[in-house]
Design a protein around this motif. Sequence first.
Motif, PDB file in Angstrom:
ATOM      1  N   ARG A   1      84.912  46.399  35.940  1.00 24.63           N
ATOM      2  CA  ARG A   1      85.793  47.274  36.712  1.00 24.63           C
ATOM      3  C   ARG A   1      86.065  48.551  35.924  1.00 24.63           C
ATOM      4  NH1 ARG A   1      89.151  44.796  40.665  1.00 24.63           N
ATOM      5  NH2 ARG A   1      88.774  42.559  40.881  1.00 24.63           N
ATOM      6  N   ALA A   2      86.208  49.658  36.646  1.00 26.63           N
ATOM      7  CA  ALA A   2      86.538  50.913  35.969  1.00 26.63           C
ATOM      8  C   ALA A   2      88.029  51.001  35.686  1.00 26.63           C
ATOM      9  CB  ALA A   2      86.086  52.096  36.812  1.00 26.63           C
ATOM     10  N   GLY A   3      88.848  50.430  36.595  1.00 28.28           N
ATOM     11  CA  GLY A   3      90.288  50.503  36.412  1.00 28.28           C
ATOM     12  C   GLY A   3      90.891  49.122  36.311  1.00 28.28           C
ATOM     13  N   SER A   4      92.197  49.075  36.059  1.00 30.72           N
ATOM     14  CA  SER A   4      92.864  47.789  35.880  1.00 30.72           C
ATOM     15  C   SER A   4      93.536  47.297  37.153  1.00 30.72           C
ATOM     16  CB  SER A   4      93.891  47.890  34.747  1.00 30.72           C
ATOM     17  OG  SER A   4      94.833  48.915  35.047  1.00 30.72           O
ATOM     18  N   ALA A   5      93.716  48.174  38.148  1.00 33.57           N
ATOM     19  CA  ALA A   5      94.390  47.773  39.383  1.00 33.57           C
ATOM     20  C   ALA A   5      93.521  46.792  40.164  1.00 33.57           C
ATOM     21  CB  ALA A   5      94.692  49.005  40.232  1.00 33.57           C
ATOM     22  N   GLU A   6      94.188  45.806  40.772  1.00 34.07           N
ATOM     23  CA  GLU A   6      93.451  44.761  41.480  1.00 34.07           C
ATOM     24  C   GLU A   6      92.647  45.312  42.643  1.00 34.07           C
ATOM     25  OE1 GLU A   6      95.170  41.173  42.846  1.00 34.07           O
ATOM     26  OE2 GLU A   6      96.010  40.692  40.882  1.00 34.07           O
ATOM     27  N   ASN A   7      93.201  46.340  43.327  1.00 35.70           N
ATOM     28  CA  ASN A   7      92.522  46.892  44.496  1.00 35.70           C
ATOM     29  C   ASN A   7      91.591  48.049  44.140  1.00 35.70           C
ATOM     30  OD1 ASN A   7      94.425  48.716  43.768  1.00 35.70           O
ATOM     31  ND2 ASN A   7      95.335  48.947  45.812  1.00 35.70           N
ATOM     32  N   ASP A   8      91.359  48.268  42.848  1.00 34.00           N
ATOM     33  CA  ASP A   8      90.467  49.352  42.419  1.00 34.00           C
ATOM     34  C   ASP A   8      89.024  48.919  42.635  1.00 34.00           C
ATOM     35  OD1 ASP A   8      89.102  51.389  41.274  1.00 34.00           O
ATOM     36  OD2 ASP A   8      90.107  51.303  39.330  1.00 34.00           O
ATOM     37  N   ALA A   9      88.307  49.618  43.501  1.00 33.64           N
ATOM     38  CA  ALA A   9      86.934  49.233  43.844  1.00 33.64           C
ATOM     39  C   ALA A   9      85.911  49.889  42.937  1.00 33.64           C
ATOM     40  CB  ALA A   9      86.630  49.607  45.293  1.00 33.64           C
ATOM     41  N   THR A  10      86.338  50.788  42.057  1.00 35.38           N
ATOM     42  CA  THR A  10      85.361  51.487  41.231  1.00 35.38           C
ATOM     43  C   THR A  10      84.912  50.602  40.062  1.00 35.38           C
ATOM     44  OG1 THR A  10      87.073  52.498  39.857  1.00 35.38           O
ATOM     45  CG2 THR A  10      86.326  53.731  41.795  1.00 35.38           C
ATOM     46  N   GLY A  11      83.684  50.808  39.641  1.00 35.87           N
ATOM     47  CA  GLY A  11      83.142  50.022  38.539  1.00 35.87           C
ATOM     48  C   GLY A  11      82.141  50.830  37.738  1.00 35.87           C
ATOM     49  N   VAL A  12      81.802  50.306  36.580  1.00 36.07           N
ATOM     50  CA  VAL A  12      80.817  50.975  35.732  1.00 36.07           C
ATOM     51  C   VAL A  12      79.744  49.955  35.338  1.00 36.07           C
ATOM     52  CG1 VAL A  12      82.389  52.706  34.815  1.00 36.07           C
ATOM     53  CG2 VAL A  12      82.187  50.507  33.658  1.00 36.07           C
ATOM     54  N   VAL A  13      78.536  50.450  35.228  1.00 36.78           N
ATOM     55  CA  VAL A  13      77.408  49.657  34.742  1.00 36.78           C
ATOM     56  C   VAL A  13      76.891  50.376  33.511  1.00 36.78           C
ATOM     57  CG1 VAL A  13      75.181  48.635  35.305  1.00 36.78           C
ATOM     58  CG2 VAL A  13      76.869  48.981  37.106  1.00 36.78           C
ATOM     59  N   PHE A  14      76.704  49.651  32.420  1.00 36.74           N
ATOM     60  CA  PHE A  14      76.384  50.327  31.175  1.00 36.74           C
ATOM     61  C   PHE A  14      75.466  49.488  30.295  1.00 36.74           C
ATOM     62  CE2 PHE A  14      79.238  47.834  28.420  1.00 36.74           C
ATOM     63  CZ  PHE A  14      80.048  47.222  29.377  1.00 36.74           C
ATOM     64  N   GLU A  15      74.812  50.180  29.368  1.00 43.91           N
ATOM     65  CA  GLU A  15      73.983  49.521  28.353  1.00 43.91           C
ATOM     66  C   GLU A  15      74.832  49.487  27.091  1.00 43.91           C
ATOM     67  OE1 GLU A  15      72.225  49.047  24.991  1.00 43.91           O
ATOM     68  OE2 GLU A  15      72.233  51.212  25.431  1.00 43.91           O
ATOM     69  N   PRO A  16      75.133  48.314  26.535  1.00 43.34           N
ATOM     70  CA  PRO A  16      76.217  48.200  25.559  1.00 43.34           C
ATOM     71  C   PRO A  16      75.907  48.641  24.132  1.00 43.34           C
ATOM     72  CG  PRO A  16      75.295  46.033  26.018  1.00 43.34           C
ATOM     73  CD  PRO A  16      74.626  46.989  26.956  1.00 43.34           C
ATOM     74  N   ILE A  17      74.658  48.765  23.720  1.00 41.54           N
ATOM     75  CA  ILE A  17      74.398  49.104  22.311  1.00 41.54           C
ATOM     76  C   ILE A  17      74.351  50.620  22.109  1.00 41.54           C
ATOM     77  CG2 ILE A  17      72.717  48.963  20.437  1.00 41.54           C
ATOM     78  CD1 ILE A  17      71.929  46.209  21.433  1.00 41.54           C
ATOM     79  N   PHE A  18      73.518  51.311  22.865  1.00 38.25           N
ATOM     80  CA  PHE A  18      73.343  52.753  22.671  1.00 38.25           C
ATOM     81  C   PHE A  18      74.017  53.569  23.782  1.00 38.25           C
ATOM     82  CE2 PHE A  18      69.542  50.737  20.740  1.00 38.25           C
ATOM     83  CZ  PHE A  18      69.778  51.104  19.424  1.00 38.25           C
ATOM     84  N   ASP A  19      74.665  52.872  24.720  1.00 49.09           N
ATOM     85  CA  ASP A  19      75.322  53.518  25.850  1.00 49.09           C
ATOM     86  C   ASP A  19      74.354  54.407  26.624  1.00 49.09           C
ATOM     87  OD1 ASP A  19      77.450  53.967  27.550  1.00 49.09           O
ATOM     88  OD2 ASP A  19      78.171  55.711  26.453  1.00 49.09           O
ATOM     89  N   CYS A  20      73.132  53.917  26.806  1.00 44.03           N
ATOM     90  CA  CYS A  20      72.161  54.664  27.605  1.00 44.03           C
ATOM     91  C   CYS A  20      72.602  54.655  29.071  1.00 44.03           C
ATOM     92  CB  CYS A  20      70.771  54.034  27.497  1.00 44.03           C
ATOM     93  SG  CYS A  20      70.027  54.195  25.863  1.00 44.03           S
ATOM     94  N   HIS A  21      72.212  55.693  29.749  1.00 43.69           N
ATOM     95  CA  HIS A  21      72.623  55.883  31.145  1.00 43.69           C
ATOM     96  C   HIS A  21      72.006  54.819  32.058  1.00 43.69           C
ATOM     97  CE1 HIS A  21      73.459  57.741  34.973  1.00 43.69           C
ATOM     98  NE2 HIS A  21      72.167  57.891  35.234  1.00 43.69           N
ATOM     99  N   VAL A  22      72.849  54.201  32.903  1.00 43.38           N
ATOM    100  CA  VAL A  22      72.385  53.248  33.916  1.00 43.38           C
ATOM    101  C   VAL A  22      72.836  53.781  35.282  1.00 43.38           C
ATOM    102  CG1 VAL A  22      72.461  50.879  34.766  1.00 43.38           C
ATOM    103  CG2 VAL A  22      72.642  51.324  32.311  1.00 43.38           C
ATOM    104  N   PRO A  23      71.901  54.245  36.112  1.00 45.34           N
ATOM    105  CA  PRO A  23      72.298  54.768  37.432  1.00 45.34           C
ATOM    106  C   PRO A  23      72.962  53.671  38.273  1.00 45.34           C
ATOM    107  CG  PRO A  23      70.002  55.310  36.931  1.00 45.34           C
ATOM    108  CD  PRO A  23      70.449  54.314  35.901  1.00 45.34           C
ATOM    109  N   HIS A  24      74.068  54.005  38.941  1.00 47.27           N
ATOM    110  CA  HIS A  24      74.733  53.040  39.813  1.00 47.27           C
ATOM    111  C   HIS A  24      75.753  53.771  40.658  1.00 47.27           C
ATOM    112  CE1 HIS A  24      77.478  53.411  36.356  1.00 47.27           C
ATOM    113  NE2 HIS A  24      78.452  53.096  37.201  1.00 47.27           N
ATOM    114  N   ALA A  25      76.096  53.144  41.796  1.00 41.31           N
ATOM    115  CA  ALA A  25      77.138  53.700  42.651  1.00 41.31           C
ATOM    116  C   ALA A  25      78.492  53.464  41.997  1.00 41.31           C
ATOM    117  CB  ALA A  25      77.088  53.036  44.025  1.00 41.31           C
ATOM    118  N   GLU A  26      79.411  54.385  42.238  1.00 37.08           N
ATOM    119  CA  GLU A  26      80.738  54.245  41.640  1.00 37.08           C
ATOM    120  C   GLU A  26      81.520  53.110  42.296  1.00 37.08           C
ATOM    121  OE1 GLU A  26      84.770  56.956  41.076  1.00 37.08           O
ATOM    122  OE2 GLU A  26      82.843  57.936  41.377  1.00 37.08           O
TER     123      GLU A  26
END
Length: 462
Positions: free
Chosen positions: A357-382
């Motif tokens: 999840r991008a935010g902490s609110a329960e109704n927050d629909a936004t999210g992030v997709v990421f590569e955890p070591i080098f933080d390379c860009h991962v295309p995804h819908a918000e």
Amino acid sequence: MAIEDDVLVIGGGIAGSMAALSAAEHTDRVRLVTYKQSTLRSASGLIDVLGYTPDGTGPLADPFDALEDLPDSHPYQRVGTDAVRDALALFDEITGDAYAGDHTETNALVPTHGGTVKPTARYPAATAAGLASDDRDTLLVGFETLPDFDAPLAAAHLEAAGVPFDTRGVTLAFPGIERDDAKVTRYAHLLERNESITMGTTTTGAREALVSLVDAHLEDESRVGFPAILGDDHADEVRESLADALGVDVFEVPMGPPSLPGMRLEDLLYDALEDAGVRVTSGVPVVDYDSETVAASETATADEVAADGGSDRETPGDGERIDRVIVDRNGTEIPHRADQYVLATGGLVGKGVRSERAGSAENDATGVVFEPIFDCHVPHAEDRYDWFVDDAFGEQPFARFGLESDRELRPLAADGTLEFVNLRAAGAVLGGYDFAAEKSGAGVSLATGYVAGKRAGEEVGE
């Protein structure tokens, strides 16, 4: 002081192993670091190149006929058809007689434990006598203590699928095992060592006991399929022994995790790594990295990136180069420095790509997709609700999550430029394809691992 290598591969699955082996053909100092137990132990051991097209057409008879028509973003398009063939050739060299299928580019149809038929390019020799293209009648044998393989149900599914032979399934009590939670290696070792089994008032070897049970159910079938438990280090010997005693061909049906065929493949690959002089460091996660800025003249220009399959957006003035990575060894941070790096940490399942999840609110629909070591860009819908569709069998966007790359398999940033000039990606960490729907996971790992390792090895010192 950092541990120095020419090429450092991060990840110990098929892609990482192939990258290290491929790099070792071009340079001496190659190291593979892996954190968790390889996902190979959960794999079927089958090497599927392409069973279905992205629109669901298939099963494909010749996967190579379809490679040219895949979307440009597909990893096979990034590396090219010749690289897929070259990767398979290296795989054949490594596995030798343990694998079959190298006599043709046509997919073999391998029955699975669920009674489906999987199109695959390479398969363990232990499964060769069970191919669905073979019209000999078949008896499938399951065991009460191995509920994952329901032999009568699998036989019914195969008949419903239209296989060109009659098939029956029986479920027996495995001699010498009464516990439902026995490990698959227990079955394998019991047969491999031919341990003594007491049946009633008689004591006999495990293989002889199994043969007597199966023989009582054998009618006019000329082959018998067992779940993949027929031995570990000497599986060929066990299979041949059972075949001789029963007077029919014997084969293994690939199973779900934990998978003996997957463990055997892991042994083959890691033996090859040792023979090639690749240093393997296990149980250590990469937790951080340091980078340095290199002058624009040392980085790929936008035109060069575009020519290699990246975008033609604005070129950066400078580029980033990974100087070293930090691994955590029992709480101590150990620096490793290499000239070139290969990232082969897997996709969402292997946690080489993560989502939250991008935010902490329960109704927050936004999210992030990421590569955890080098933080390379991962295309995804918000919006996280755009990551999937309601139809469980529909095209799921999350299945294609992963890194974008140029044709050198160097990850691309959101603006289309290189994330790092000396980093390549291989296997399921790459995006742009749905390996589960296409039946292409192992093939993509082989091909991209081969290319990433080769390019990394060739580029050392340049």
